[in-house]
Design an enzyme around this catalytic site. Structure first.
Site, PDB file in Angstrom:
ATOM      1  N   ASP A 142       9.075   4.990  -0.456  1.00 60.05           N
ATOM      2  CA  ASP A 142       8.214   5.422   0.732  1.00 60.05           C
ATOM      3  C   ASP A 142       8.963   5.316   2.365  1.00 60.05           C
ATOM      4  O   ASP A 142       8.919   6.285   2.970  1.00 60.05           O
ATOM      5  CB  ASP A 142       6.821   4.682   0.998  1.00 60.05           C
ATOM      6  CG  ASP A 142       5.928   5.110   2.267  1.00 60.05           C
ATOM      7  OD1 ASP A 142       5.345   6.069   1.840  1.00 60.05           O
ATOM      8  OD2 ASP A 142       6.181   4.492   3.158  1.00 60.05           O
ATOM      9  N   ALA A 170       3.968   8.637   2.315  1.00 56.81           N
ATOM     10  CA  ALA A 170       4.739   9.389   1.236  1.00 56.81           C
ATOM     11  C   ALA A 170       4.190   9.322   0.003  1.00 56.81           C
ATOM     12  O   ALA A 170       4.143   9.884  -0.770  1.00 56.81           O
ATOM     13  CB  ALA A 170       6.142   9.075   1.513  1.00 56.81           C
ATOM     14  N   ASP A 171       4.025   7.991  -0.399  1.00 59.30           N
ATOM     15  CA  ASP A 171       3.441   7.534  -1.802  1.00 59.30           C
ATOM     16  C   ASP A 171       2.227   8.174  -2.116  1.00 59.30           C
ATOM     17  O   ASP A 171       1.928   8.960  -2.970  1.00 59.30           O
ATOM     18  CB  ASP A 171       3.573   6.120  -2.121  1.00 59.30           C
ATOM     19  CG  ASP A 171       4.894   5.524  -2.374  1.00 59.30           C
ATOM     20  OD1 ASP A 171       5.680   6.061  -2.834  1.00 59.30           O
ATOM     21  OD2 ASP A 171       5.110   4.380  -1.919  1.00 59.30           O
ATOM     22  N   PHE A 172       1.394   7.925  -0.990  1.00 65.82           N
ATOM     23  CA  PHE A 172       0.108   8.190  -1.343  1.00 65.82           C
ATOM     24  C   PHE A 172      -0.295   9.836  -1.359  1.00 65.82           C
ATOM     25  O   PHE A 172      -1.214  10.215  -1.807  1.00 65.82           O
ATOM     26  CB  PHE A 172      -1.037   7.338  -0.359  1.00 65.82           C
ATOM     27  CG  PHE A 172      -1.018   6.123  -1.002  1.00 65.82           C
ATOM     28  CD1 PHE A 172      -1.798   5.518  -1.943  1.00 65.82           C
ATOM     29  CD2 PHE A 172      -0.361   5.118  -0.477  1.00 65.82           C
ATOM     30  CE1 PHE A 172      -1.784   4.388  -2.646  1.00 65.82           C
ATOM     31  CE2 PHE A 172      -0.108   3.816  -0.867  1.00 65.82           C
ATOM     32  CZ  PHE A 172      -0.994   3.420  -2.136  1.00 65.82           C
ATOM     33  N   GLY A 175       0.770  11.186  -4.391  1.00 66.98           N
ATOM     34  CA  GLY A 175      -0.332  11.043  -5.483  1.00 66.98           C
ATOM     35  C   GLY A 175      -1.581  11.881  -5.125  1.00 66.98           C
ATOM     36  O   GLY A 175      -2.116  12.369  -6.008  1.00 66.98           O
TER      37      GLY A 175
END
Length: 388
Positions: A142, A170-172, A175
Protein backbone atom coordinates in the site's frame (compact mmCIF):
# COMPACT_ATOMS: atom_id res chain seq x y z
CA UNK A 1 -30.31 -13.12 9.77
CA UNK A 2 -31.92 -11.63 6.65
CA UNK A 3 -35.40 -12.89 5.88
CA UNK A 4 -34.32 -13.72 2.34
CA UNK A 5 -31.35 -15.43 0.72
CA UNK A 6 -28.16 -13.47 0.14
CA UNK A 7 -27.19 -12.48 -3.44
CA UNK A 8 -24.16 -14.76 -3.80
CA UNK A 9 -25.46 -17.88 -2.06
CA UNK A 10 -24.40 -20.97 -4.01
CA UNK A 11 -21.19 -19.35 -5.31
CA UNK A 12 -17.98 -21.10 -4.23
CA UNK A 13 -14.91 -18.86 -4.04
CA UNK A 14 -11.36 -20.11 -3.55
CA UNK A 15 -9.12 -17.43 -2.02
CA UNK A 16 -5.33 -17.78 -2.27
CA UNK A 17 -4.38 -14.45 -0.75
CA UNK A 18 -2.39 -12.72 1.96
CA UNK A 19 -2.83 -9.59 4.08
CA UNK A 20 -5.28 -7.03 2.68
CA UNK A 21 -6.43 -6.53 -0.92
CA UNK A 22 -7.30 -10.15 -1.72
CA UNK A 23 -8.71 -11.09 1.70
CA UNK A 24 -10.83 -7.91 1.69
CA UNK A 25 -12.23 -8.86 -1.72
CA UNK A 26 -12.98 -12.37 -0.44
CA UNK A 27 -14.70 -11.01 2.65
CA UNK A 28 -16.92 -8.71 0.59
CA UNK A 29 -18.07 -11.73 -1.42
CA UNK A 30 -18.50 -13.82 1.73
CA UNK A 31 -20.63 -11.09 3.32
CA UNK A 32 -22.89 -11.37 0.26
CA UNK A 33 -23.36 -15.08 0.86
CA UNK A 34 -20.56 -16.68 -1.15
CA UNK A 35 -18.89 -19.79 0.30
CA UNK A 36 -15.31 -18.53 0.53
CA UNK A 37 -12.64 -21.17 1.12
CA UNK A 38 -9.35 -19.59 2.15
CA UNK A 39 -6.36 -21.69 1.03
CA UNK A 40 -3.36 -21.04 3.27
CA UNK A 41 0.17 -22.34 3.54
CA UNK A 42 0.46 -24.86 6.40
CA UNK A 43 3.50 -22.96 7.69
CA UNK A 44 1.78 -20.05 9.42
CA UNK A 45 -0.91 -19.26 6.87
CA UNK A 46 -1.86 -15.72 5.89
CA UNK A 47 0.83 -13.42 7.29
CA UNK A 48 -1.92 -11.17 8.64
CA UNK A 49 -2.46 -13.83 11.32
CA UNK A 50 0.66 -12.53 13.07
CA UNK A 51 -0.32 -8.85 13.06
CA UNK A 52 -1.27 -7.22 16.38
CA UNK A 53 -3.46 -6.64 18.25
CA UNK A 54 -3.25 -10.26 19.38
CA UNK A 55 -6.13 -11.50 21.52
CA UNK A 56 -4.99 -14.63 23.39
CA UNK A 57 -2.94 -15.79 20.41
CA UNK A 58 -5.31 -14.67 17.65
CA UNK A 59 -4.95 -11.54 15.48
CA UNK A 60 -7.87 -9.14 15.53
CA UNK A 61 -6.47 -7.58 12.34
CA UNK A 62 -6.87 -10.98 10.66
CA UNK A 63 -10.35 -11.35 12.10
CA UNK A 64 -11.41 -8.01 10.62
CA UNK A 65 -10.83 -9.26 7.04
CA UNK A 66 -11.68 -12.95 7.27
CA UNK A 67 -15.15 -13.41 8.74
CA UNK A 68 -17.62 -15.68 6.97
CA UNK A 69 -14.80 -17.82 5.50
CA UNK A 70 -13.51 -21.36 5.90
CA UNK A 71 -9.78 -22.15 6.03
CA UNK A 72 -7.85 -25.08 4.60
CA UNK A 73 -4.11 -25.60 4.39
CA UNK A 74 -2.31 -26.74 1.24
CA UNK A 75 1.34 -26.58 0.26
CA UNK A 76 1.09 -25.61 -3.40
CA UNK A 77 4.74 -26.56 -3.91
CA UNK A 78 3.81 -30.20 -3.16
CA UNK A 79 2.35 -32.10 -6.16
CA UNK A 80 -0.15 -34.01 -4.04
CA UNK A 81 -1.54 -30.78 -2.58
CA UNK A 82 -1.67 -29.19 -6.04
CA UNK A 83 -3.87 -32.09 -7.16
CA UNK A 84 -6.20 -31.45 -4.23
CA UNK A 85 -6.31 -27.76 -5.08
CA UNK A 86 -7.23 -28.54 -8.69
CA UNK A 87 -10.11 -30.68 -7.50
CA UNK A 88 -11.24 -27.93 -5.16
CA UNK A 89 -11.13 -25.35 -7.94
CA UNK A 90 -12.88 -27.67 -10.40
CA UNK A 91 -16.14 -27.19 -8.50
CA UNK A 92 -15.69 -23.47 -7.75
CA UNK A 93 -17.05 -20.47 -9.59
CA UNK A 94 -14.30 -18.04 -8.54
CA UNK A 95 -10.60 -18.09 -7.65
CA UNK A 96 -8.92 -14.99 -6.15
CA UNK A 97 -5.14 -14.73 -5.85
CA UNK A 98 -2.79 -11.86 -5.04
CA UNK A 99 0.65 -13.32 -5.75
CA UNK A 100 3.16 -11.72 -8.09
CA UNK A 101 2.31 -12.38 -11.74
CA UNK A 102 3.57 -15.78 -12.88
CA UNK A 103 3.72 -17.40 -9.45
CA UNK A 104 0.43 -19.30 -9.81
CA UNK A 105 1.42 -20.48 -13.30
CA UNK A 106 4.72 -21.84 -11.99
CA UNK A 107 2.83 -23.72 -9.28
CA UNK A 108 0.56 -25.30 -11.88
CA UNK A 109 -2.58 -23.52 -10.67
CA UNK A 110 -2.70 -20.50 -12.99
CA UNK A 111 -5.67 -19.42 -15.05
CA UNK A 112 -4.97 -21.55 -18.10
CA UNK A 113 -4.54 -24.71 -16.03
CA UNK A 114 -7.79 -24.12 -14.18
CA UNK A 115 -9.73 -22.99 -17.23
CA UNK A 116 -8.96 -26.33 -18.87
CA UNK A 117 -10.77 -28.01 -15.97
CA UNK A 118 -13.47 -25.40 -15.41
CA UNK A 119 -14.23 -23.19 -18.46
CA UNK A 120 -16.77 -21.05 -16.56
CA UNK A 121 -14.29 -20.12 -13.83
CA UNK A 122 -13.79 -16.46 -12.88
CA UNK A 123 -10.10 -16.15 -12.03
CA UNK A 124 -9.20 -12.84 -10.37
CA UNK A 125 -5.56 -11.84 -10.03
CA UNK A 126 -4.74 -8.85 -7.82
CA UNK A 127 -1.22 -7.46 -8.07
CA UNK A 128 0.67 -4.23 -7.63
CA UNK A 129 0.96 -3.21 -11.30
CA UNK A 130 -0.94 -5.77 -13.38
CA UNK A 131 -0.28 -9.10 -15.05
CA UNK A 132 1.75 -7.65 -17.94
CA UNK A 133 3.84 -4.61 -18.76
CA UNK A 134 7.22 -3.19 -17.75
CA UNK A 135 6.43 -3.07 -14.03
CA UNK A 136 4.44 -6.30 -13.75
CA UNK A 137 7.22 -8.15 -11.92
CA UNK A 138 7.71 -5.40 -9.34
CA UNK A 139 6.24 -6.04 -5.93
CA UNK A 140 4.18 -3.48 -4.13
CA UNK A 141 2.52 -2.67 -0.85
CA UNK A 142 0.00 0.00 0.00
CA UNK A 143 2.76 2.49 0.87
CA UNK A 144 4.62 2.09 -2.41
CA UNK A 145 1.44 2.25 -4.47
CA UNK A 146 0.33 5.40 -2.64
CA UNK A 147 3.73 6.86 -3.55
CA UNK A 148 3.64 5.71 -7.17
CA UNK A 149 0.00 6.62 -7.81
CA UNK A 150 0.22 10.28 -6.85
CA UNK A 151 -1.84 9.99 -3.66
CA UNK A 152 1.10 11.05 -1.53
CA UNK A 153 1.63 14.13 -3.72
CA UNK A 154 -1.77 15.52 -2.67
CA UNK A 155 -1.85 14.28 0.94
CA UNK A 156 -0.63 16.43 3.80
CA UNK A 157 0.15 20.11 4.23
CA UNK A 158 1.79 22.35 1.61
CA UNK A 159 5.55 22.55 1.97
CA UNK A 160 5.75 19.54 4.27
CA UNK A 161 7.32 16.10 3.57
CA UNK A 162 5.14 13.53 1.76
CA UNK A 163 2.76 11.51 3.92
CA UNK A 164 0.51 8.58 3.13
CA UNK A 165 -3.18 8.41 3.83
CA UNK A 166 -3.70 6.74 7.20
CA UNK A 167 -6.17 4.25 5.68
CA UNK A 168 -4.65 1.77 3.16
CA UNK A 169 -6.49 3.13 0.13
CA UNK A 170 -4.49 1.18 -2.46
CA UNK A 171 -5.19 -2.18 -0.83
CA UNK A 172 -8.87 -1.64 -0.22
CA UNK A 173 -9.70 0.11 -3.48
CA UNK A 174 -8.16 -2.86 -5.31
CA UNK A 175 -10.26 -5.23 -3.21
CA UNK A 176 -13.42 -3.26 -4.00
CA UNK A 177 -12.70 -3.20 -7.74
CA UNK A 178 -11.97 -6.92 -7.65
CA UNK A 179 -15.23 -7.75 -5.88
CA UNK A 180 -17.21 -5.59 -8.32
CA UNK A 181 -15.46 -7.22 -11.28
CA UNK A 182 -16.15 -10.71 -9.95
CA UNK A 183 -19.83 -10.01 -9.32
CA UNK A 184 -20.15 -8.61 -12.86
CA UNK A 185 -18.24 -11.50 -14.46
CA UNK A 186 -20.38 -14.06 -12.63
CA UNK A 187 -23.48 -12.73 -14.37
CA UNK A 188 -21.78 -13.06 -17.74
CA UNK A 189 -20.53 -16.56 -16.98
CA UNK A 190 -24.03 -17.66 -16.04
CA UNK A 191 -25.35 -16.60 -19.44
CA UNK A 192 -22.43 -17.71 -21.64
CA UNK A 193 -20.84 -20.59 -19.73
CA UNK A 194 -17.46 -18.93 -20.19
CA UNK A 195 -15.34 -17.47 -17.44
CA UNK A 196 -12.59 -14.87 -17.62
CA UNK A 197 -9.29 -13.79 -16.12
CA UNK A 198 -9.69 -10.52 -14.21
CA UNK A 199 -6.52 -8.45 -13.95
CA UNK A 200 -6.84 -5.99 -11.04
CA UNK A 201 -3.82 -3.75 -10.49
CA UNK A 202 -3.51 -1.79 -7.26
CA UNK A 203 -1.98 1.09 -9.23
CA UNK A 204 -4.91 1.16 -11.61
CA UNK A 205 -7.48 0.92 -8.82
CA UNK A 206 -5.83 3.77 -6.94
CA UNK A 207 -5.75 5.94 -10.05
CA UNK A 208 -9.37 4.98 -10.69
CA UNK A 209 -10.54 6.51 -7.42
CA UNK A 210 -8.47 9.63 -8.13
CA UNK A 211 -10.76 10.71 -10.97
CA UNK A 212 -10.97 14.33 -9.76
CA UNK A 213 -7.19 14.62 -9.56
CA UNK A 214 -6.46 13.01 -12.94
CA UNK A 215 -9.15 15.11 -14.63
CA UNK A 216 -7.66 18.23 -13.06
CA UNK A 217 -4.35 17.39 -14.71
CA UNK A 218 -5.93 16.47 -18.06
CA UNK A 219 -8.01 19.65 -18.08
CA UNK A 220 -5.41 22.14 -16.90
CA UNK A 221 -2.02 20.55 -17.48
CA UNK A 222 -1.17 21.28 -13.85
CA UNK A 223 -0.37 18.77 -11.15
CA UNK A 224 -2.74 18.81 -8.17
CA UNK A 225 -0.96 19.83 -4.97
CA UNK A 226 -1.44 19.10 -1.27
CA UNK A 227 -3.88 21.45 0.42
CA UNK A 228 -4.17 19.95 3.88
CA UNK A 229 -7.88 19.68 4.60
CA UNK A 230 -8.84 22.31 2.01
CA UNK A 231 -10.54 21.65 -1.33
CA UNK A 232 -9.12 22.90 -4.67
CA UNK A 233 -12.51 23.98 -6.06
CA UNK A 234 -14.82 24.68 -3.09
CA UNK A 235 -14.72 26.92 -0.03
CA UNK A 236 -15.40 27.09 2.84
CA UNK A 237 -14.71 23.36 2.75
CA UNK A 238 -12.02 22.35 5.24
CA UNK A 239 -11.07 21.96 8.89
CA UNK A 240 -11.34 25.10 11.02
CA UNK A 241 -9.90 25.97 14.43
CA UNK A 242 -12.38 26.90 17.16
CA UNK A 243 -11.88 28.16 20.71
CA UNK A 244 -11.14 24.68 22.05
CA UNK A 245 -10.13 22.57 19.05
CA UNK A 246 -11.10 21.86 15.45
CA UNK A 247 -14.10 20.87 13.34
CA UNK A 248 -14.86 20.20 9.71
CA UNK A 249 -17.38 22.29 7.77
CA UNK A 250 -18.29 22.02 4.09
CA UNK A 251 -20.36 24.68 2.34
CA UNK A 252 -19.95 23.53 -1.23
CA UNK A 253 -22.52 25.76 -2.94
CA UNK A 254 -23.86 29.31 -2.77
CA UNK A 255 -26.97 28.41 -0.78
CA UNK A 256 -24.85 26.84 1.95
CA UNK A 257 -22.43 29.78 1.84
CA UNK A 258 -25.35 32.09 2.50
CA UNK A 259 -26.26 29.95 5.52
CA UNK A 260 -22.67 30.12 6.79
CA UNK A 261 -22.71 33.91 6.56
CA UNK A 262 -25.91 33.91 8.60
CA UNK A 263 -24.48 31.60 11.27
CA UNK A 264 -21.34 33.70 11.73
CA UNK A 265 -23.25 36.98 11.60
CA UNK A 266 -21.43 38.31 8.54
CA UNK A 267 -24.00 38.94 5.78
CA UNK A 268 -21.59 41.49 4.35
CA UNK A 269 -19.38 38.64 3.10
CA UNK A 270 -22.06 37.80 0.55
CA UNK A 271 -21.26 41.05 -1.27
CA UNK A 272 -17.48 40.54 -1.18
CA UNK A 273 -16.30 40.07 -4.77
CA UNK A 274 -13.73 37.49 -3.64
CA UNK A 275 -16.44 35.17 -2.34
CA UNK A 276 -19.18 35.32 -4.99
CA UNK A 277 -18.86 31.71 -6.25
CA UNK A 278 -17.36 28.43 -4.99
CA UNK A 279 -14.49 28.84 -7.45
CA UNK A 280 -13.73 32.39 -6.30
CA UNK A 281 -13.99 31.37 -2.66
CA UNK A 282 -11.56 28.51 -3.32
CA UNK A 283 -9.15 30.92 -5.02
CA UNK A 284 -9.26 33.24 -2.01
CA UNK A 285 -9.70 30.64 0.69
CA UNK A 286 -6.60 31.62 2.65
CA UNK A 287 -8.14 35.03 3.24
CA UNK A 288 -11.49 33.45 3.99
CA UNK A 289 -9.84 31.13 6.52
CA UNK A 290 -8.45 34.10 8.46
CA UNK A 291 -11.84 35.81 8.54
CA UNK A 292 -13.77 32.75 9.66
CA UNK A 293 -11.27 31.49 12.24
CA UNK A 294 -11.27 34.88 13.97
CA UNK A 295 -14.99 34.36 14.46
CA UNK A 296 -14.73 30.65 15.33
CA UNK A 297 -12.25 31.49 18.10
CA UNK A 298 -15.14 33.03 20.04
CA UNK A 299 -16.88 29.69 20.79
CA UNK A 300 -16.18 26.01 21.37
CA UNK A 301 -16.43 23.35 18.67
CA UNK A 302 -19.64 21.93 20.15
CA UNK A 303 -21.35 25.31 19.88
CA UNK A 304 -20.38 25.80 16.24
CA UNK A 305 -21.49 22.28 15.33
CA UNK A 306 -24.86 22.93 16.94
CA UNK A 307 -25.29 26.21 15.06
CA UNK A 308 -24.26 24.83 11.68
CA UNK A 309 -26.41 21.73 12.04
CA UNK A 310 -29.40 23.91 12.89
CA UNK A 311 -28.75 25.87 9.69
CA UNK A 312 -28.41 22.72 7.58
CA UNK A 313 -24.70 23.21 6.86
CA UNK A 314 -22.73 19.91 6.70
CA UNK A 315 -20.26 19.82 9.58
CA UNK A 316 -18.60 17.28 11.85
CA UNK A 317 -16.24 16.90 14.78
CA UNK A 318 -12.73 15.58 14.17
CA UNK A 319 -13.36 12.13 15.63
CA UNK A 320 -10.90 9.46 16.59
CA UNK A 321 -12.02 5.87 16.05
CA UNK A 322 -13.22 5.32 19.61
CA UNK A 323 -15.51 8.31 19.19
CA UNK A 324 -16.96 7.48 15.79
CA UNK A 325 -17.54 3.83 16.69
CA UNK A 326 -19.57 5.02 19.68
CA UNK A 327 -21.62 7.45 17.58
CA UNK A 328 -25.39 6.89 17.81
CA UNK A 329 -25.69 6.66 14.01
CA UNK A 330 -23.21 3.77 13.94
CA UNK A 331 -25.21 2.09 16.69
CA UNK A 332 -28.50 2.68 14.88
CA UNK A 333 -27.19 1.12 11.65
CA UNK A 334 -25.89 -1.94 13.51
CA UNK A 335 -22.49 -1.71 11.90
CA UNK A 336 -20.52 -2.83 14.97
CA UNK A 337 -21.28 -6.45 15.76
CA UNK A 338 -19.98 -8.98 18.28
CA UNK A 339 -17.73 -11.69 16.94
CA UNK A 340 -16.08 -14.75 18.42
CA UNK A 341 -12.50 -15.74 17.65
CA UNK A 342 -11.46 -19.39 17.16
CA UNK A 343 -9.99 -19.41 20.68
CA UNK A 344 -13.40 -18.53 22.12
CA UNK A 345 -12.47 -14.94 22.92
CA UNK A 346 -15.25 -12.42 22.37
CA UNK A 347 -14.56 -9.14 20.59
CA UNK A 348 -16.25 -6.71 18.22
CA UNK A 349 -15.84 -5.98 14.53
CA UNK A 350 -17.09 -3.51 11.96
CA UNK A 351 -19.47 -5.56 9.84
CA UNK A 352 -20.71 -4.86 6.33
CA UNK A 353 -22.05 -1.29 6.08
CA UNK A 354 -24.66 -2.28 3.48
CA UNK A 355 -28.31 -3.05 4.03
CA UNK A 356 -30.77 -4.85 1.79
CA UNK A 357 -34.35 -3.64 2.26
CA UNK A 358 -33.44 -2.39 5.70
CA UNK A 359 -31.67 -5.59 6.78
CA UNK A 360 -27.98 -5.79 7.65
CA UNK A 361 -25.77 -8.52 6.24
CA UNK A 362 -25.08 -11.21 8.85
CA UNK A 363 -21.89 -12.65 10.25
CA UNK A 364 -22.66 -16.33 9.77
CA UNK A 365 -19.15 -17.66 10.43
CA UNK A 366 -16.51 -16.42 12.82
CA UNK A 367 -13.04 -15.99 11.28
CA UNK A 368 -11.42 -19.41 10.92
CA UNK A 369 -8.49 -20.99 12.65
CA UNK A 370 -5.63 -22.02 10.37
CA UNK A 371 -6.70 -25.19 8.55
CA UNK A 372 -9.84 -25.46 10.64
CA UNK A 373 -11.85 -26.94 7.77
CA UNK A 374 -9.30 -29.40 6.37
CA UNK A 375 -11.27 -32.48 7.42
CA UNK A 376 -14.54 -31.04 6.18
CA UNK A 377 -13.32 -29.89 2.76
CA UNK A 378 -10.07 -31.64 1.85
CA UNK A 379 -10.38 -35.21 3.09
CA UNK A 380 -13.20 -36.06 0.66
CA UNK A 381 -11.09 -34.70 -2.20
CA UNK A 382 -7.96 -36.68 -1.30
CA UNK A 383 -9.81 -39.92 -1.96
CA UNK A 384 -11.26 -38.93 -5.34
CA UNK A 385 -9.89 -39.57 -8.81
CA UNK A 386 -7.25 -36.96 -9.75
CA UNK A 387 -8.52 -33.99 -11.66
CA UNK A 388 -6.06 -34.58 -14.48
Amino acid sequence: MPSRSLPLEGVRVIEVCNVAAGPYCGMLLADMGADVVKVENPDGGDTLRSWPPINDGYSENFASLNRNKRSVTLNLKAPADVEVFLRLAQEAQVVIENNRPGVMDRLGVGYEALRALNPALIYCSISAYGQSGPRSQEGGFDLTIQAMSGIMSVTGEPGRPPVKCGVPLADFSAGLYAAFGIASALRQAESTGQGTHLDVAMLGATLGIAALQTSEFFGSGNDPVPLGSAHPRNAPYRVFRSKDGYFGMAAGNNALWKSVCGVVGRPDLLADERFQTPTLRARHQDALLVILEEIFAEADTAAWLERFRAAGVPCAPINNYSQVLADPQVDHMGWVQPIELPNGAKTRTFASPMRFSGESLPIVRRPPGLGEHNDELLEPLRSTVPAK
